[in-house]
Design a protein around this motif. Sequence first.
Motif, PDB file in Angstrom:
ATOM      1  N   ASP A  25       0.845  -1.193   0.000  1.00 46.91           N
ATOM      2  CA  ASP A  25       0.000   0.000   0.000  1.00 46.91           C
ATOM      3  C   ASP A  25       0.886   1.252   0.000  1.00 46.91           C
ATOM      4  N   ARG A  26       0.699   2.119  -0.992  1.00 49.75           N
ATOM      5  CA  ARG A  26       1.549   3.301  -1.154  1.00 49.75           C
ATOM      6  C   ARG A  26       1.489   4.243   0.048  1.00 49.75           C
ATOM      7  N   ASP A  27       0.292   4.516   0.547  1.00 53.11           N
ATOM      8  CA  ASP A  27       0.154   5.443   1.676  1.00 53.11           C
ATOM      9  C   ASP A  27       0.797   4.871   2.939  1.00 53.11           C
ATOM     10  N   GLU A  28       0.573   3.611   3.182  1.00 56.51           N
ATOM     11  CA  GLU A  28       1.165   2.965   4.351  1.00 56.51           C
ATOM     12  C   GLU A  28       2.684   2.949   4.236  1.00 56.51           C
ATOM     13  N   ARG A  29       3.192   2.662   3.051  1.00 57.78           N
ATOM     14  CA  ARG A  29       4.642   2.662   2.826  1.00 57.78           C
ATOM     15  C   ARG A  29       5.218   4.045   3.115  1.00 57.78           C
ATOM     16  N   ARG A  30       4.551   5.059   2.615  1.00 60.09           N
ATOM     17  CA  ARG A  30       5.015   6.430   2.821  1.00 60.09           C
ATOM     18  C   ARG A  30       5.094   6.759   4.309  1.00 60.09           C
ATOM     19  N   GLN A  31       4.040   6.448   5.047  1.00 59.95           N
ATOM     20  CA  GLN A  31       4.015   6.742   6.482  1.00 59.95           C
ATOM     21  C   GLN A  31       5.105   5.980   7.231  1.00 59.95           C
ATOM     22  N   ARG A  32       5.291   4.726   6.886  1.00 60.62           N
ATOM     23  CA  ARG A  32       6.313   3.919   7.571  1.00 60.62           C
ATOM     24  C   ARG A  32       7.718   4.385   7.245  1.00 60.62           C
ATOM     25  N   LEU A  33       7.948   4.810   6.006  1.00 66.07           N
ATOM     26  CA  LEU A  33       9.275   5.307   5.646  1.00 66.07           C
ATOM     27  C   LEU A  33       9.569   6.646   6.311  1.00 66.07           C
TER      28      LEU A  33
END
Length: 105
Positions: A25-33
């Motif tokens: 998931d792009r949004d989840e990846r962004r938040q985790r990074l």
Amino acid sequence: MTPEGYIASIESAIRYSRRYYFPNDRDERRQRLLALAREIGHGLSAWDDSEIKRELNSTYSRIVVRNALDSTGVVLDNREWTAAILQGVAEARLVALEEAGGFLR
């Protein structure tokens, strides 16, 4: 440990936790990074700014790009990544200052 060694240990650890930091998931990846970048900043906060800046130049390609070569891809740019690391450095230094009693409210 040096800043270079610290970043190398982060790289090594991500190999074993890649699925967590690089979900599909792009949004989840962004938040985790972004959270990871702030955590890295906390870890780097003990070193001088010059040492941190020297190491910052390579972290984006070594951590973000290298691990995002999949169908989801890279979800943030180098500027955002670096800003989040520097935010983490500032946060950690502020906490250390407050704990040392050097910050008056």
